[in-house]
Scaffold this motif. Structure first.
Motif, mmCIF file in Angstrom:
data_model
loop_
_atom_site.group_PDB
_atom_site.id
_atom_site.type_symbol
_atom_site.label_atom_id
_atom_site.label_comp_id
_atom_site.label_asym_id
_atom_site.label_seq_id
_atom_site.Cartn_x
_atom_site.Cartn_y
_atom_site.Cartn_z
ATOM 1 N N CYS A 1 -8.248 5.363 -8.048
ATOM 2 C CA CYS A 1 -7.240 4.533 -8.715
ATOM 3 C C CYS A 1 -7.452 4.512 -10.225
ATOM 4 O O CYS A 1 -6.505 4.285 -10.991
ATOM 5 C CB CYS A 1 -7.273 3.108 -8.170
ATOM 6 S SG CYS A 1 -6.663 2.948 -6.476
ATOM 7 N N ASP A 2 -8.686 4.736 -10.654
ATOM 8 C CA ASP A 2 -8.988 4.854 -12.086
ATOM 9 C C ASP A 2 -8.746 6.268 -12.605
ATOM 10 O O ASP A 2 -9.004 6.551 -13.779
ATOM 11 C CB ASP A 2 -10.452 4.480 -12.349
ATOM 12 C CG ASP A 2 -10.745 3.012 -12.082
ATOM 13 O OD1 ASP A 2 -9.794 2.209 -12.138
ATOM 14 O OD2 ASP A 2 -11.913 2.668 -11.808
ATOM 15 N N LYS B 1 -1.272 10.905 -4.616
ATOM 16 C CA LYS B 1 -1.174 10.136 -5.868
ATOM 17 C C LYS B 1 -0.616 8.744 -5.617
ATOM 18 O O LYS B 1 -1.056 7.767 -6.241
ATOM 19 C CB LYS B 1 -0.298 10.882 -6.878
ATOM 20 C CG LYS B 1 -0.953 12.086 -7.512
ATOM 21 C CD LYS B 1 0.006 12.793 -8.475
ATOM 22 C CE LYS B 1 -0.630 14.048 -9.050
ATOM 23 N NZ LYS B 1 0.308 14.766 -9.943
ATOM 24 N N ARG B 2 0.352 8.638 -4.722
ATOM 25 C CA ARG B 2 0.950 7.331 -4.453
ATOM 26 C C ARG B 2 -0.049 6.352 -3.845
ATOM 27 O O ARG B 2 0.074 5.136 -4.034
ATOM 28 C CB ARG B 2 2.167 7.489 -3.531
ATOM 29 C CG ARG B 2 3.384 8.105 -4.227
ATOM 30 C CD ARG B 2 4.637 7.954 -3.377
ATOM 31 N NE ARG B 2 4.606 8.763 -2.168
ATOM 32 C CZ ARG B 2 4.991 10.040 -2.107
ATOM 33 N NH1 ARG B 2 5.444 10.655 -3.195
ATOM 34 N NH2 ARG B 2 4.944 10.702 -0.967
ATOM 35 N N THR B 3 -1.033 6.857 -3.136
ATOM 36 C CA THR B 3 -2.023 5.954 -2.536
ATOM 37 C C THR B 3 -2.957 5.356 -3.582
ATOM 38 O O THR B 3 -3.627 4.352 -3.316
ATOM 39 C CB THR B 3 -2.882 6.668 -1.475
ATOM 40 O OG1 THR B 3 -3.732 7.639 -2.090
ATOM 41 C CG2 THR B 3 -2.006 7.340 -0.431
ATOM 42 N N PHE B 4 -3.006 5.963 -4.759
ATOM 43 C CA PHE B 4 -3.878 5.463 -5.828
ATOM 44 C C PHE B 4 -3.119 4.592 -6.834
ATOM 45 O O PHE B 4 -3.564 4.404 -7.956
ATOM 46 C CB PHE B 4 -4.513 6.644 -6.577
ATOM 47 C CG PHE B 4 -5.434 7.492 -5.733
ATOM 48 C CD1 PHE B 4 -6.627 6.995 -5.241
ATOM 49 C CD2 PHE B 4 -5.105 8.814 -5.435
ATOM 50 C CE1 PHE B 4 -7.477 7.775 -4.469
ATOM 51 C CE2 PHE B 4 -5.952 9.613 -4.665
ATOM 52 C CZ PHE B 4 -7.133 9.088 -4.182
ATOM 53 N N ARG B 5 -1.995 4.028 -6.406
ATOM 54 C CA ARG B 5 -1.108 3.369 -7.360
ATOM 55 C C ARG B 5 -1.638 2.033 -7.882
ATOM 56 O O ARG B 5 -1.314 1.622 -8.986
ATOM 57 C CB ARG B 5 0.266 3.143 -6.716
ATOM 58 C CG ARG B 5 0.267 2.285 -5.463
ATOM 59 C CD ARG B 5 1.663 2.148 -4.861
ATOM 60 N NE ARG B 5 1.674 1.390 -3.612
ATOM 61 C CZ ARG B 5 1.672 1.940 -2.427
ATOM 62 N NH1 ARG B 5 1.610 3.263 -2.307
ATOM 63 N NH2 ARG B 5 1.709 1.180 -1.325
ATOM 64 N N ASP B 6 -2.459 1.316 -7.089
ATOM 65 C CA ASP B 6 -2.875 -0.019 -7.494
ATOM 66 C C ASP B 6 -4.150 -0.388 -6.751
ATOM 67 O O ASP B 6 -4.169 -0.434 -5.520
ATOM 68 C CB ASP B 6 -1.762 -1.025 -7.177
ATOM 69 C CG ASP B 6 -2.109 -2.449 -7.601
ATOM 70 O OD1 ASP B 6 -3.217 -2.677 -8.122
ATOM 71 O OD2 ASP B 6 -1.257 -3.338 -7.399
ATOM 72 N N VAL B 7 -5.217 -0.665 -7.487
ATOM 73 C CA VAL B 7 -6.508 -0.958 -6.877
ATOM 74 C C VAL B 7 -6.491 -2.256 -6.070
ATOM 75 O O VAL B 7 -7.390 -2.493 -5.257
ATOM 76 C CB VAL B 7 -7.606 -1.002 -7.968
ATOM 77 C CG1 VAL B 7 -7.508 -2.285 -8.791
ATOM 78 C CG2 VAL B 7 -8.999 -0.831 -7.379
ATOM 79 N N ARG C 1 -5.056 1.487 2.917
ATOM 80 C CA ARG C 1 -5.013 1.830 4.334
ATOM 81 C C ARG C 1 -4.265 3.140 4.566
ATOM 82 O O ARG C 1 -4.658 3.944 5.421
ATOM 83 C CB ARG C 1 -4.366 0.693 5.125
ATOM 84 C CG ARG C 1 -5.205 -0.570 5.156
ATOM 85 C CD ARG C 1 -4.426 -1.752 5.684
ATOM 86 N NE ARG C 1 -5.154 -2.989 5.453
ATOM 87 C CZ ARG C 1 -4.621 -4.207 5.562
ATOM 88 N NH1 ARG C 1 -3.338 -4.326 5.909
ATOM 89 N NH2 ARG C 1 -5.351 -5.268 5.323
ATOM 90 N N HIS C 2 -3.206 3.356 3.802
ATOM 91 C CA HIS C 2 -2.485 4.631 3.898
ATOM 92 C C HIS C 2 -3.409 5.772 3.498
ATOM 93 O O HIS C 2 -3.483 6.813 4.166
ATOM 94 C CB HIS C 2 -1.250 4.596 2.994
ATOM 95 C CG HIS C 2 -0.387 5.806 3.118
ATOM 96 N ND1 HIS C 2 0.674 6.064 2.284
ATOM 97 C CD2 HIS C 2 -0.429 6.880 3.971
ATOM 98 C CE1 HIS C 2 1.236 7.212 2.613
ATOM 99 N NE2 HIS C 2 0.576 7.725 3.628
ATOM 100 N N TRP C 3 -4.132 5.597 2.392
ATOM 101 C CA TRP C 3 -5.100 6.599 1.931
ATOM 102 C C TRP C 3 -6.150 6.867 3.005
ATOM 103 O O TRP C 3 -6.508 8.020 3.271
ATOM 104 C CB TRP C 3 -5.759 6.102 0.648
ATOM 105 C CG TRP C 3 -6.911 6.923 0.163
ATOM 106 C CD1 TRP C 3 -6.855 8.022 -0.626
ATOM 107 C CD2 TRP C 3 -8.310 6.702 0.439
ATOM 108 N NE1 TRP C 3 -8.135 8.507 -0.863
ATOM 109 C CE2 TRP C 3 -9.031 7.716 -0.219
ATOM 110 C CE3 TRP C 3 -9.010 5.740 1.175
ATOM 111 C CZ2 TRP C 3 -10.421 7.793 -0.164
ATOM 112 C CZ3 TRP C 3 -10.398 5.816 1.243
ATOM 113 C CH2 TRP C 3 -11.088 6.843 0.574
ATOM 114 N N LEU C 4 -6.639 5.801 3.637
ATOM 115 C CA LEU C 4 -7.690 5.950 4.637
ATOM 116 C C LEU C 4 -7.188 6.726 5.855
ATOM 117 O O LEU C 4 -7.897 7.594 6.388
ATOM 118 C CB LEU C 4 -8.186 4.566 5.070
ATOM 119 C CG LEU C 4 -9.502 4.507 5.848
ATOM 120 C CD1 LEU C 4 -10.648 5.037 5.003
ATOM 121 C CD2 LEU C 4 -9.790 3.071 6.275
#
Length: 275
Positions: A69-70, A115-121, A128-131
């Motif tokens: 996310c960073d 990229k969308r999964t990293f939108r907001d920490v 959960r989507h990323w996982l």
């Protein structure tokens, strides 16, 4: 990897390894060789002790995602680069092995979804989507590191794969590890091949590091030991919540199942069972 006359510290990503390495360099002396690599068989001489660092798998996944996310880290670069990532793969240091890994890659066609999964920490849904993506075979080739070609990927997570690759396989033995195809074989392989003499848990980093130095018979002056405990951490991500914020029952079980080896060996509890 950090190497001194008496100690070799093997670095597992996102377990506080940069912080540990910096402390070892100041206290013990020695040299940094390269990040997150396997041990060369030549290091197993002169009675050296091997140290490694580990982390609670649930916290580890949140940390890896939050680092992305960073916009930081090799994992983030791999999964968010469209096609095949060419830059920063280690061409100068390991041209042959890098070429083999490059030739084995499949083009990443999911970079925008990653990229969308990293939108907001702070977004637990995005985590959960990323996982789920990370543990879905459709997306394993995007991760790189040889993970998708390993038999481990069918039943073990990326953390366990990295753990086995760094702590239980010396340089040149990756083919043996790739041949592991069941959880039972994995447990046996780890029991027979893990060469770490002392593990440092990220959750007890300073006290475990002092314990590791005591194990290697290295005396740490009291003032130095006190200074270690007040030192700010290195290379941290910007996550703002504990693991309970990010996990639901399904994703908590997913991590527990996929990284069962580490959970059971080190006695880690899922977030829902912690005080």
């Amino acid at each position: 990897m950090f190497v001194s006359d008496k100690i070799v510290f093997m670095e597992l990503q996102k377990t506080g390894c940069t912080h540990i390495r910096n402390l070892l360099k100041e206290i013990v002396g020695g040299k940094f060789v390269e990040r997150h690599i396997q041990a060369d068989p030549s290091l197993f001489t002169n009675g050296r002790s091997f140290l490694g660092s580990v982390r609670d798998p649930w916290n580890w996944h949140v940390s890896l995602w939050a680092y992305g996310c960073d916009g930081r880290g090799d994992f983030y670069s791999n999964v968010t680069t469209k096609g095949v990532r060419i830059r920063d793969r280690g061409w100068k240091l390991h041209p042959y092995s890098t070429l083999i890994e490059y030739l084995e890659c499949r083009p990443n066609r999911h970079s925008e979804e990653w990229k969308r999964t990293f939108r907001d920490v702070n977004d637990a849904g995005a985590f959960r989507h990323w996982l789920h993506m990370l543990h879905d075979e459709t997306y394993w080739p995007d991760v790189g590191e040889g993970y998708w070609r390993s038999g481990l990927s069918r039943f073990a997570g990326l953390l366990t794969y990295r753990y086995m690759k760094i702590f239980s396989s010396k340089k040149g033995e990756l083919g043996r590890l790739r041949a592991v195809s069941t959880p039972e074989q994995l447990m046996e392989y780890e029991r027979n091949n893990c060469f770490i003499d002392y593990f440092i848990r990220n959750e007890n980093l300073e006290s475990d590091l002092l314990g590791a130095l005591e194990f290697t018979k290295f005396e740490v002056p009291p003032a130095v030991a006190a200074g270690m405990k007040s030192r700010p951490k290195t290379n941290t991500s910007s996550k703002k919540h504990g693991p309970r914020h990010y996990y639901d029952a399904e994703t908590e079980k997913l991590v527990g199942d996929r990284d069962r080896l580490i959970v059971e060996k080190f006695g880690y509890l899922p977030p829902s069972l912690r005080n």
